[in-house]
Design an enzyme around this catalytic site. Structure first.
Site, short mmCIF file in Angstrom:
data_model
loop_
_atom_site.label_atom_id
_atom_site.label_comp_id
_atom_site.label_asym_id
_atom_site.label_seq_id
_atom_site.Cartn_x
_atom_site.Cartn_y
_atom_site.Cartn_z
N GLU A 172 31.77 -68.74 8.65
CA GLU A 172 31.44 -70.11 8.26
C GLU A 172 32.69 -70.89 7.84
OE1 GLU A 172 28.20 -71.93 8.06
OE2 GLU A 172 28.08 -70.44 9.63
N TYR A 223 28.34 -73.79 0.88
CA TYR A 223 28.56 -72.34 0.96
C TYR A 223 29.96 -72.04 1.52
CZ TYR A 223 28.38 -67.65 3.07
OH TYR A 223 28.67 -66.36 3.44
N SER A 251 33.79 -65.17 5.59
CA SER A 251 32.74 -65.49 6.56
C SER A 251 33.27 -66.36 7.70
CB SER A 251 31.63 -66.25 5.83
OG SER A 251 30.78 -66.90 6.74
P1 NDP Z 1 22.37 -60.98 1.05
O1 NDP Z 1 21.96 -62.36 0.75
O2 NDP Z 1 21.44 -60.05 1.75
O3 NDP Z 1 22.82 -60.26 -0.31
C1 NDP Z 1 23.50 -60.95 -1.32
C2 NDP Z 1 23.59 -60.06 -2.54
O4 NDP Z 1 24.26 -60.76 -3.60
C3 NDP Z 1 22.23 -59.62 -3.12
O5 NDP Z 1 22.31 -58.29 -3.53
C4 NDP Z 1 22.08 -60.54 -4.33
O6 NDP Z 1 21.26 -60.01 -5.35
C5 NDP Z 1 23.53 -60.57 -4.80
N1 NDP Z 1 23.80 -61.63 -5.76
C6 NDP Z 1 23.60 -62.97 -5.60
N2 NDP Z 1 23.97 -63.63 -6.71
C7 NDP Z 1 24.41 -62.70 -7.59
C8 NDP Z 1 24.92 -62.77 -8.91
N3 NDP Z 1 25.08 -63.92 -9.57
N4 NDP Z 1 25.28 -61.61 -9.52
C9 NDP Z 1 25.14 -60.43 -8.89
N5 NDP Z 1 24.66 -60.30 -7.63
C10 NDP Z 1 24.30 -61.43 -7.00
O7 NDP Z 1 23.75 -61.09 1.87
P2 NDP Z 1 24.36 -60.11 2.99
O8 NDP Z 1 24.18 -58.72 2.57
O9 NDP Z 1 23.91 -60.56 4.32
O10 NDP Z 1 25.90 -60.52 2.91
C11 NDP Z 1 26.80 -59.84 2.03
C12 NDP Z 1 28.01 -60.71 1.80
O11 NDP Z 1 28.67 -60.99 3.02
C13 NDP Z 1 27.70 -62.08 1.17
O12 NDP Z 1 28.78 -62.40 0.33
C14 NDP Z 1 27.66 -63.02 2.37
O13 NDP Z 1 27.96 -64.33 1.97
C15 NDP Z 1 28.73 -62.40 3.24
N6 NDP Z 1 28.61 -62.57 4.66
C16 NDP Z 1 27.48 -62.17 5.31
C17 NDP Z 1 27.39 -62.24 6.68
C18 NDP Z 1 26.17 -61.82 7.41
O14 NDP Z 1 26.05 -62.17 8.59
N7 NDP Z 1 25.27 -61.06 6.81
C19 NDP Z 1 28.54 -62.74 7.49
C20 NDP Z 1 29.68 -63.11 6.71
C21 NDP Z 1 29.71 -63.02 5.35
P3 NDP Z 1 19.66 -60.28 -5.37
O15 NDP Z 1 19.07 -59.21 -4.50
O16 NDP Z 1 19.33 -60.14 -6.81
O17 NDP Z 1 19.43 -61.66 -4.81
P1 GDR Z 2 24.14 -68.80 9.09
O1 GDR Z 2 22.77 -68.02 9.33
O2 GDR Z 2 23.93 -70.16 8.55
O3 GDR Z 2 24.93 -68.67 10.35
O4 GDR Z 2 24.80 -67.93 7.91
P2 GDR Z 2 21.26 -68.53 9.52
O5 GDR Z 2 20.56 -67.40 10.16
O6 GDR Z 2 20.70 -69.09 8.26
O7 GDR Z 2 21.42 -69.77 10.55
C1 GDR Z 2 21.93 -69.58 11.86
C2 GDR Z 2 21.70 -70.84 12.68
O8 GDR Z 2 20.31 -70.98 12.96
C3 GDR Z 2 19.94 -72.34 12.75
N1 GDR Z 2 18.50 -72.42 12.46
C4 GDR Z 2 17.89 -71.89 11.40
N2 GDR Z 2 18.37 -71.16 10.36
C5 GDR Z 2 17.49 -70.72 9.43
N3 GDR Z 2 17.94 -69.96 8.42
N4 GDR Z 2 16.15 -71.02 9.50
C6 GDR Z 2 15.62 -71.78 10.52
O9 GDR Z 2 14.44 -72.04 10.56
C7 GDR Z 2 16.53 -72.22 11.52
N5 GDR Z 2 16.39 -72.94 12.66
C8 GDR Z 2 17.59 -73.05 13.22
C9 GDR Z 2 20.82 -72.78 11.59
O10 GDR Z 2 20.86 -74.21 11.51
C10 GDR Z 2 22.14 -72.13 11.97
O11 GDR Z 2 22.83 -72.93 12.89
C11 GDR Z 2 24.77 -66.51 7.93
C12 GDR Z 2 24.73 -66.03 6.47
O12 GDR Z 2 24.57 -64.63 6.47
C13 GDR Z 2 26.03 -66.37 5.77
O13 GDR Z 2 26.05 -65.77 4.48
C14 GDR Z 2 27.20 -65.83 6.59
O14 GDR Z 2 28.44 -66.17 5.99
C15 GDR Z 2 27.14 -66.37 8.01
O15 GDR Z 2 25.90 -66.00 8.59
C16 GDR Z 2 28.26 -65.80 8.88
#
Ligand code: NDP
Ligand code: GDR
Length: 324
Positions: free
Chosen positions: A128, A150, A126
């Site tokens: 992050e 995280y 990520s």
């Molecule tokens: P989501 O939160 O939408 O999905 C996470 C998934 O992980 C869900 O299917 C969840 O299952 C599953 N999960 C959580 N805990 C467990 C566990 N103990 N055993 C098995 N499955 C589990 O995330 P995204 O699809 O957005 O992201 C996918 C991956 O990419 C994650 O690893 C995230 O950290 C990473 N990532 C995402 C980014 C983004 O912008 N979306 C950017 C960079 C990295 P359940 O439905 O049961 O909760």
């Molecule tokens: P992020 O996504 O932390 O970048 O992680 P998120 O959308 O939660 O936050 C983005 C930014 O918005 C600010 N923010 C808020 N965020 C949330 N969720 N809710 C609020 O009300 C709010 N107000 C302001 C946050 O402070 C932050 O700066 C996502 C996840 O998908 C991670 O798993 C992944 O690794 C990174 O993107 C890349």
């Protein structure tokens, strides 16, 4: 023979998008999900692929369950997308996050090493990891500085992947993906929280939206394009980690303005600041440089920020109007 892929986190945004992508490529897709008291397959249903994916129960914290899945299905590729992925919650649940997001990927790597070490592994790293950024824009050589439990957990997993690659010559790599969004994004993430609220306010179902830090800047892309980059990484001759990003950055405030405007609303009438939504440590600015991915994978983002906002607002307007 069709290739086989195991996708963990298949019930999440990326897992569902990737499963759809791989099915279209002719893969047999095993979707690993964790058992819960209430089924959570709405994304697979939304994409119309629930019956096409072979769903297998497992838990990322239970290595035995991953070993069993590996032995039974012997996949060619494993995409480890499962994680406790919400940065905000990681501050209040640091140990759960460490166990799932940090140690979980090592369970996958160990299971692959023990059962079928020639399986190719993708790990979801990520942006992050860059946290308090050490240079702008961020690329594969930018030093990491995680700013949340995280990100600390993801950093552990990231280096575990490097270590398995170097120690055991396994084909495993990490995609350092910047934020990517879609109508399948979870409602707790800021983009979807905003587009859902705009749609609900427009339909008279909600009258305000509480947000935290409006000044944070993110490099937001479109999720269906990002899952293709995951696949491309596993088709290369050699494993390597890549940054995947659009190269453009926008503030949360800009996202709110664009989304409310797309819904025909003046955001200033509805958005309120809630100090409890600020994080103990914030990532202020992310902007990625994906030129290595363009050069070696032929990957380039296609969807602009304004197109992304419109896609998400349109989808939420449709969803809400169907329910209203
Ligand atoms: P989501 O939160 O939408 O999905 C996470 C998934 O992980 C869900 O299917 C969840 O299952 C599953 N999960 C959580 N805990 C467990 C566990 N103990 N055993 C098995 N499955 C589990 O995330 P995204 O699809 O957005 O992201 C996918 C991956 O990419 C994650 O690893 C995230 O950290 C990473 N990532 C995402 C980014 C983004 O912008 N979306 C950017 C960079 C990295 P359940 O439905 O049961 O909760
Ligand atoms: P992020 O996504 O932390 O970048 O992680 P998120 O959308 O939660 O936050 C983005 C930014 O918005 C600010 N923010 C808020 N965020 C949330 N969720 N809710 C609020 O009300 C709010 N107000 C302001 C946050 O402070 C932050 O700066 C996502 C996840 O998908 C991670 O798993 C992944 O690794 C990174 O993107 C890349």
């Amino acid at each position: 023979m069709a290739k086989t892929a195991l996708v963990t986190g298949v019930t999440g945004q990326d897992g569902a998008c990737l499963a759809k992508f791989l099915l279209a490529k002719g893969y047999r897709v095993y979707g690993a999900f964790r058992r819960s008291s209430t089924a959570n397959f709405w994304r697979l249903e939304y994409l119309g692929i629930k019956d096409a994916v072979s769903l297998v129960p497992f838990d990322l914290q239970d290595m035995g369950s991953i070993v069993r899945v590996m032995k039974e299905f012997r996949p060619d590729e494993v995409y480890n997308l499962a994680a406790q992925s919400f940065v905000g919650v990681s501050f209040s649940q640091p140990l759960v996050t460490a166990n799932i997001t940090g140690l979980g990927p090592v369970n996958v790597l160990e299971a692959v090493r023990l059962v079928k070490p020639d399986t190719r592994v993708y790990q979801a790293s990520s942006s992050e990891l860059f946290g308090k950024v050490q240079e702008v824009p961020q690329n594969e050589k930018t030093p990491f500085y995680p700013r949340s439990p995280y990100a600390v957990a993801k950093l552990y997993a990231h280096w575990a992947v490097v270590n398995y690659r170097e120690s055991y010559n396994m084909f495993c790599c990490s995609g350092i993906l910047f934020n990517h969004e879609s109508p399948l994004r979870g409602l707790e993430f800021v983009t979807r929280k905003i587009t859902d609220a705009a749609a609900r306010i427009k339909h008279g179902l909600q009258d305000r939206l509480a947000l935290g830090n409006l000044e944070a800047r993110r490099d937001w892309g479109y999720a269906p394009e990002y899952v293709e980059a995951m696949w491309l990484m596993l088709q290369q001759k050699d494993p390597r980690d890549y940054v995947i990003a659009t190269g453009a950055t926008h503030s949360v405030r800009e996202f709110v303005e664009a989304a409310f405007s797309a819904a025909g609303l003046d955001w200033q009438k509805y958005v309120v600041s809630d100090s409890t939504l600020f994080r103990p440590a914030e990532v202020d600015l992310l902007i990625g440089d994906a030129s290595l991915a363009e050069k070696e994978l032929g990957w380039k983002p296609q969807t602009s920020f304004s197109e992304l906002v419109e896609i998400m607002v349109r989808a939420d307007m449709e969803r809400v109007s169907q329910r209203a």
